[in-house]
Scaffold this motif. Sequence first.
Motif, PDB file in Angstrom:
ATOM      1  N   UNK A  31       6.530  -4.088   6.857  1.00  0.00           N
ATOM      2  CA  UNK A  31       5.633  -4.635   6.095  1.00  0.00           C
ATOM      3  C   UNK A  31       5.503  -4.267   5.425  1.00  0.00           C
TER       4      UNK A  31
ATOM      5  N   UNK B 189      -4.104   3.871  12.469  1.00  0.00           N
ATOM      6  CA  UNK B 189      -4.419   2.123  12.281  1.00  0.00           C
ATOM      7  C   UNK B 189      -6.198   1.888  11.555  1.00  0.00           C
ATOM      8  N   UNK B 190      -7.265   2.819  11.321  1.00  0.00           N
ATOM      9  CA  UNK B 190      -8.081   2.855  11.778  1.00  0.00           C
ATOM     10  C   UNK B 190      -8.459   2.655  10.180  1.00  0.00           C
TER      11      UNK B 190
ATOM     12  N   UNK C 121       1.092  -1.413  -0.045  1.00  0.00           N
ATOM     13  CA  UNK C 121      -0.387  -0.223  -0.635  1.00  0.00           C
ATOM     14  C   UNK C 121       0.895   1.198  -0.037  1.00  0.00           C
TER      15      UNK C 121
ATOM     16  N   UNK D  28      -6.427   2.828   7.462  1.00  0.00           N
ATOM     17  CA  UNK D  28      -5.728   2.244   6.602  1.00  0.00           C
ATOM     18  C   UNK D  28      -5.354   2.126   5.295  1.00  0.00           C
ATOM     19  N   UNK D  29      -5.619   2.395   4.058  1.00  0.00           N
ATOM     20  CA  UNK D  29      -5.990   1.830   2.841  1.00  0.00           C
ATOM     21  C   UNK D  29      -5.412   0.168   2.831  1.00  0.00           C
ATOM     22  N   UNK D  30      -6.052  -0.612   2.044  1.00  0.00           N
ATOM     23  CA  UNK D  30      -5.565  -2.073   2.229  1.00  0.00           C
ATOM     24  C   UNK D  30      -4.060  -1.772   1.199  1.00  0.00           C
ATOM     25  N   UNK D  31      -3.649  -3.144   0.810  1.00  0.00           N
ATOM     26  CA  UNK D  31      -2.352  -3.332  -0.118  1.00  0.00           C
ATOM     27  C   UNK D  31      -3.754  -2.921  -1.531  1.00  0.00           C
TER      28      UNK D  31
END
Lengths: 492, 492
Positions: free
Chosen positions: B143, B92-93, B41, B95-98
């Motif tokens: 990550x 964290x809520x 991401x 975050x865009x996904x990969x």
Amino acid sequence: MFESAELGHKVAKKVYDEEVPLLREQLLQAQFELSESSTFQTFIIISGVDGAGKGETIKTLNAWMDPRHIRTNVMLKPSAEELERPDMWRFWQVFPPKGKIGIFVHTWYSQALLDRVYGISTNSQLDQHLERIEKFERMLVNEGVLILKFWLHLSKNGQQERFKALEKDPKNSWRVTERDWKHLKLYDKFIRVTERTLRRTSTAEAPWIILEGADSRYRELTIGKAILQALNQRLSAPKNHATTLPVKVTVAKSDNLSVLRSLDLSQTLDKKKYGSMLAKYQGKLALLAREPGFKKISATAVFEGFDAAGKGGSIRRLTGALDPGLYRVIPIAAPTEEEKAQPYLWRFWRHLPRQGMITIFDRSWYGRVLVERIEGFCSESDWVRAYEEINDFEEQLIDNRTLVAKFWLSISQEEQLARFKAREQTGYKRFKITEEDWRNREKFQLYEQAVCDMVDHTSTEIAPWTLIEANDKNLARIKVLRTFCELIEKAL
Amino acid sequence: MFESAELGHKVAKKVYDEEVPLLREQLLQAQFELSESSTFQTFIIISGVDGAGKGETIKTLNAWMDPRHIRTNVMLKPSAEELERPDMWRFWQVFPPKGKIGIFVHTWYSQALLDRVYGISTNSQLDQHLERIEKFERMLVNEGVLILKFWLHLSKNGQQERFKALEKDPKNSWRVTERDWKHLKLYDKFIRVTERTLRRTSTAEAPWIILEGADSRYRELTIGKAILQALNQRLSAPKNHATTLPVKVTVAKSDNLSVLRSLDLSQTLDKKKYGSMLAKYQGKLALLAREPGFKKISATAVFEGFDAAGKGGSIRRLTGALDPGLYRVIPIAAPTEEEKAQPYLWRFWRHLPRQGMITIFDRSWYGRVLVERIEGFCSESDWVRAYEEINDFEEQLIDNRTLVAKFWLSISQEEQLARFKAREQTGYKRFKITEEDWRNREKFQLYEQAVCDMVDHTSTEIAPWTLIEANDKNLARIKVLRTFCELIEKAL
């Protein structure tokens, strides 16, 4: 953090005499290869509490290896000339060149530690100092330096006994100084500061290796083997990626002790006593969770353990005491598609409790350093760096006044077998035992090692592990309940 | 640090209209590949001073790219629910996904910055906060997250003008709030805190990209190109080492301005005036170096510049004013064998001055990001991480009260040619011109780029670069002397 280093490790003279010749030969060979290749230098840091054998360790290392290729630096008080330069200057002056080994006693950590112990600096200032150290070490690693950091630990009693023994011995009495006795009085404070320091500076590329310093044979063998392991690891690493690999050192099994093996699993709690204690602690927990102060904090409880160790049962005894609106139990299995598309901690962040709430994790972020490590679901660098990431994560929880209780439920291999068999024979429990459980069982030793490593790296002063003797279910449940109650009580 | 972002960058409408269609096509293509591969991401952080166009930038990015694969997060004041969790929870809520792109405005930096500006936190606490951010970002990078951090800068006047212009425009006057005018008053403080923040969090893996925010066409083109560059770099990186590669983004040349090109090299200083000013400043320096206060500090002066720019002559004018016992000049050429066997900063550490002393480096640690970068003497990761390492090094000097003066002596390509030719024709100067000088000359543009990057990354609030217009030697020498005197004066 020091659990593994307070078990009374000892190596018999016979074992020592058998192992040392080969170890010395191998160390000399590795040192020769290092010297021949001259592609990197090795820094060996020997730190630890007073009396834990730092001086003797240096002597031994110089005797075992070729001292012509070792530069030993005992960094005492800085000279006037040194004081006029930046703090790190005096260390730069004594760096060994590539191909050589530098041994450092009293390093860039000493001042940071002592300033905090004597109250000269605050925690913020300590952290600032440690950040500089971290950057310094990262730079060295990027420049190719192999850094091995040993911390020799003694328990408070251990230290006292050691001083007394040294004082009695005419050959060694000079070793014990006024300062040593003064430091003993500061032991607790010193250990707290040390724990913070080691936690914040134990990185994947330059981890701390903590070991018990009391028994000289154990100490020497362990350090010797760790140095050998790290040197060989690095000498055989692909050249262009050598510095990006984590330093992976297992504190070698010079004896048979470990935090798990030292648990007394034979303890039991009879049914009657269990009944009354259960009532007592469940009642206590119910009251604690209703205290006004609890509305300002929150709590997480992490349950890990061998298969069939009784995590579910312990969790139910906890939740049995709580209003259903106050807690959530999050079972952690394989990640969902959505979770896989995020950094691995994401699935735990999303479930963090609001104030006044409790989140119970049935398995947790520790999967990274347990099942994922053992099954190879992530790379070695991934799980090695996870220790540091997890400690950072938990620090954020603690700073937010979110309590972190961590339970490892331990059972013996025999007890596990008995429970597996019982599950297969009980209709309503049959679903609880799968092929996978039997496969995992074959990896019992691997798990044992991974758990010990996990405790060494993540049982911190802010979020310690509680190891639960779970061969007896009653005993386990009460210990979980009691520990959790005490944690909340302390925070209120 | 902000030098390059105060030059009045502008892109003509014609150029913009020509370049945008292709850029948009390429961005969409990269975004498509990101989405298809779904291996990582991308986080785009848009920060900067008020009025520098953060809001408009987000709009443009969403218009240029496919908004279905973008998640834009304007993080305003935390909600009650968010306040009950650790600070990072709310990020964290969202975050865009990969495979997706997340754009963040008001990020994990905002609170750290504002707390310090308003005096709620100390420098130690700011650093502690920033260290947590650094660890957080490093974890994300490990990550697999690609992090692009843009800082939109306006000079103090630029900000004021921008507010006035916006207020006059009925369509935009709502954009300027009471808070904006209040912040303008805090501008200087805000910039100081920002400089510290950017310096400490600009890492090889997640560097800050600083650009001027005043001209919307320049801003949009520059950000668009940087995103494209970073995305393509990452998409084409070998998969298993993608996260260990530094993010290398050049602020694209959307116009022809640079810190070097903006220097007015036509300035001169006539001989008579030079004579009297030389006497004045040499006399001043001589006195300053004898002040009792100077015995408690020390100084370094770094001389870098194009070949034949007159480093030697400037250095001699400096040393001419000093007692020979007070200074040392260290000429830096290719490293010796001994120096090669050490981390690259070692050869500079060894020459750091005692108190009351001055070390003058004729070329310096900046060789790492100049000649070593251009000649390929070190790897790309090595010189990219060097910016951070050099800033850390200089911070240690400053903290030790060792002054750091950094001079870049700049001449035009034509002037260099003239000087080369003159050297060849003057007997006693012939040794000063070699084949290598002619070869370096062919790399003039490469050096120009490297110097601009160096200034962007290492001209910090604690150790700024002084760029010297050196086509006229007299002018150059006086500016060097005056700057050095001022630095000492300020410190005494």
